[in-house]
Design an enzyme around this catalytic site. Structure first.
Site, PDB file in Angstrom:
ATOM      1  CD1 TRP A 181      -2.589   1.852   0.497  1.00 32.52           C
ATOM      2  CD2 TRP A 181      -1.274   2.454   2.214  1.00 32.52           C
ATOM      3  NE1 TRP A 181      -2.907   3.155   0.851  1.00 32.52           N
ATOM      4  CE2 TRP A 181      -2.117   3.539   1.885  1.00 32.52           C
ATOM      5  CE3 TRP A 181      -0.352   2.601   3.254  1.00 32.52           C
ATOM      6  CZ2 TRP A 181      -2.073   4.758   2.569  1.00 32.52           C
ATOM      7  CZ3 TRP A 181      -0.303   3.820   3.940  1.00 32.52           C
ATOM      8  CH2 TRP A 181      -1.163   4.876   3.600  1.00 32.52           C
ATOM      9  CD  GLU A 222      -4.628  -1.378   2.251  1.00 32.51           C
ATOM     10  OE1 GLU A 222      -3.456  -1.636   2.593  1.00 32.51           O
ATOM     11  OE2 GLU A 222      -5.499  -1.005   3.054  1.00 32.51           O
ATOM     12  CE  LYS A 224      -6.421   6.003   2.685  1.00 38.15           C
ATOM     13  NZ  LYS A 224      -5.525   6.123   3.814  1.00 38.15           N
ATOM     14  CG  ASP A 255      -8.648  -0.729   4.635  1.00 36.94           C
ATOM     15  OD1 ASP A 255      -9.739  -0.275   5.055  1.00 36.94           O
ATOM     16  OD2 ASP A 255      -7.602  -0.652   5.299  1.00 36.94           O
ATOM     17  CG  HIS A 258      -8.692   2.053   1.914  1.00 36.83           C
ATOM     18  ND1 HIS A 258      -7.431   1.616   1.606  1.00 36.83           N
ATOM     19  CD2 HIS A 258      -8.614   2.528   3.175  1.00 36.83           C
ATOM     20  CE1 HIS A 258      -6.630   1.814   2.643  1.00 36.83           C
ATOM     21  NE2 HIS A 258      -7.334   2.354   3.609  1.00 36.83           N
ATOM     22  CG  HIS A 282      -6.007  -4.231   5.381  1.00 41.23           C
ATOM     23  ND1 HIS A 282      -5.131  -3.189   5.212  1.00 41.23           N
ATOM     24  CD2 HIS A 282      -5.249  -5.358   5.509  1.00 41.23           C
ATOM     25  CE1 HIS A 282      -3.893  -3.669   5.234  1.00 41.23           C
ATOM     26  NE2 HIS A 282      -3.938  -4.974   5.405  1.00 41.23           N
ATOM     27  CG  ASP A 290      -9.216   4.887   5.872  1.00 42.38           C
ATOM     28  OD1 ASP A 290      -9.681   3.869   6.393  1.00 42.38           O
ATOM     29  OD2 ASP A 290      -8.041   4.976   5.482  1.00 42.38           O
ATOM     30  CG  ASP A 292      -7.746   2.871   9.712  1.00 36.34           C
ATOM     31  OD1 ASP A 292      -7.971   1.746   9.258  1.00 36.34           O
ATOM     32  OD2 ASP A 292      -7.256   3.792   9.030  1.00 36.34           O
ATOM     33  CG  ASP A 322      -5.307  -1.381   8.469  1.00 32.99           C
ATOM     34  OD1 ASP A 322      -4.682  -0.874   9.409  1.00 32.99           O
ATOM     35  OD2 ASP A 322      -5.295  -0.897   7.305  1.00 32.99           O
TER      36      ASP A 322
HETATM   37  C1  RNT Z   1      -3.868   2.936   4.987  1.00 37.38           C
HETATM   38  C2  RNT Z   1      -3.984   1.474   4.728  1.00 37.38           C
HETATM   39  C3  RNT Z   1      -2.845   0.630   5.220  1.00 37.38           C
HETATM   40  C4  RNT Z   1      -2.378   1.015   6.602  1.00 37.38           C
HETATM   41  C5  RNT Z   1      -1.453   0.011   7.240  1.00 37.38           C
HETATM   42  C6  RNT Z   1      -0.738   0.576   8.418  1.00 37.38           C
HETATM   43  O1  RNT Z   1      -4.996   3.626   4.682  1.00 37.38           O
HETATM   44  O2  RNT Z   1      -5.190   0.997   5.221  1.00 37.38           O
HETATM   45  O3  RNT Z   1      -3.198  -0.698   5.139  1.00 37.38           O
HETATM   46  O4  RNT Z   1      -3.447   1.204   7.470  1.00 37.38           O
HETATM   47  O5  RNT Z   1      -0.604  -0.507   6.314  1.00 37.38           O
HETATM   48 ZN    ZN Z   2      -5.473  -1.103   5.166  1.00 37.94          ZN
END
Ligand code: RNT
Ligand code: ZN
Length: 412
Positions: A181, A222, A224, A255, A258, A282, A290, A292, A322
């Site tokens: 990523w 990955e 985004k 993810d 994303h 993820h 996003d 998290d 994640d």
């Molecule tokens: C970032 C991505 C990525 C990170 C990690 C730390 O938006 O989701 O995967 O969160 O690699």
């Molecule tokens: Zn991620």
């Protein structure tokens, strides 16, 4: 009759076998991210977090050293049932005192303590090159930079990481998922959307042209949609990453933080499974952006789990967590998030799936709605408790974590 035995009977009346569900849950593997323990800081550069992602909060007890992080992971893992892998980032390299090693020169030996840690616990390791929080990230760009020296540095980092991923697989005997990523993007409307993507493509090609054992390392990519300070343009967009993964025969990673807020990863899973032998996830929780947040047992997490289970793809989906929350006890965040994901998988495994598929083919949406609402109040909690009991895991983790907090975390 125990509560579990009663629950088993109730599920039986819907045609669901709880024993079968528990067996499948036990075999499902979750790759647990190491970066919840230290707010994604790592040990090599120790720079503040960059790349358009943010861990907010200043709860006491952040792990500052490999020893502290390992101890915290041990406690978290002891409170999480089922099969686990440890998901590491390259920034967690353990470099001897007094030495500095660039990310472009990282070697397997810098991860030896992690391998020992994993071997002792009988688990595999997944890996991520770290394309953020580092002085060689210039203007938020890495593999797509117009500066050849920047691009070269990060290509070499990718190649170094492939070797480390292979080393993890060889040493642990478990294949390693290596996820790429990059944060690359622009805050404002770019004048050229094509060139950065062309450079990213060429950089990825160069990394992946390096020979590596495809039975040992699964490379994932990955995508985004945007990052903080990178709102207008993301080089590794969904279309870019999907197309690239497909052309190159690597594995796409989604993810669920994303995508645009009304786009659901659960709906994307079956489509990707039709075209890919393996896919990767993820699992996170985005709150308005996003962000998290810690995964909880919410509707989309359940829906993601349902799609994995209904597509009979538990062995085709690399499931990883994640998220990073620095505002609450970090170990509790770990345990709650991973347990919630496991509960979602159990919820999915306890659905009368065959019956519902049949109802759909008959166009009977009245009964599908009836059944899926009934299942929401079926006694999943009793089946979950039985699972914890069989796995020898304490049902109430809070007291254990509180004790660790007062004895260990607050002394940091
Ligand atoms: C970032 C991505 C990525 C990170 C990690 C730390 O938006 O989701 O995967 O969160 O690699
Ligand atoms: Zn991620």
């Amino acid at each position: 009759m125990t509560r579990y035995e009663e629950a088993r009977k109730i599920y039986e009346s819907y045609g669901v076998d709880t024993e079968k569900a528990l067996k499948k849950l036990k075999d499902a593997c979750i790759s647990v991210h190491c970066w919840q323990g230290d707010d994604v800081i790592g040990f090599d550069a120790r720079e503040s977090l960059s790349g358009g992602i943010q861990a907010t909060g200043n709860y006491p007890g952040r792990a500052r050293t490999p020893e502290e992080l390992m101890a915290d992971i041990d406690l978290a893992f002891s409170l999480i049932p089922g099969k686990k892998k440890l998901n590491l980032h390259a920034s967690y390299a353990i470099i001897p005192e007094g030495e500095t090693v660039g990310r472009n020169a990282l070697l397997p030996e810098h991860f030896k303590p992690w391998v020992e840690f994993a071997k002792k616990r009988g688990i595999g390791i997944d890996f991520n090159p770290t394309f953020f929080s580092h002085p060689m990230v210039k203007d938020n760009l890495t593999l797509s930079s117009p500066d050849d020296s920047v691009r070269r540095y990060w290509i070499d980092h990718g190649i170094a990481c492939l070797k480390i991923a292979e080393y993890f697989a060889t040493e642990t005997g478990v294949p390693c998922v290596m996820n790429i990523w990059i944060p690359d993007g622009y805050k404002d409307i770019p004048a050229d959307r094509l060139s950065p993507r062309a450079r990213f493509k060429a950089s990825l090609d160069e990394i992946l042209d390096t020979p590596y054992d495809k039975k040992k390392v699964y490379v994932t990519l990955e995508s985004k949609v945007f990052g903080i300070g990178l709102e207008s343009y993301t080089v590794g967009s969904a279309e870019f990453c999907l197309s690239y993964s497909d052309k190159r025969g690597i594995t796409p990673l989604m993810d669920n933080g994303h995508y645009h807020p009304t786009e659901l990863v659960s709906d994307k899973i079956p489509s990707l499974l039709l075209f890919n032998e393996k896919i990767a996830l993820h699992v996170t929780r985005s709150v308005r952006w996003d962000s998290d947040h810690v995964v909880i047992l919410d509707d989309e997490t359940k829906e993601i789990a349902k799609e994995i289970v209904r597509c009979d793809a538990l062995d085709r989906v690399f499931i990883a967590t994640d998220y990073f929350d620095a505002s609450i006890n970090r170990i509790s965040a770990w345990v709650t998030g991973v347990r919630s994901l496991e509960k979602a998988l159990l919820y999915a495994l306890l659905q009368p799936e065959e019956k519902m598929k049949k109802l759909q083919s008959e166009g009977n949406f009245t009964e599908i709605m009836y059944l899926s609402e009934e299942m929401k109040t079926a006694p999943i909690g009793d089946v979950w408790q039985e699972y914890l009991k069989r796995e020898g895991i304490a049902p109430d983790y809070l007291e254990i974590i509180k004790k660790y907090e007062s004895e260990v975390l607050l002394n940091r």
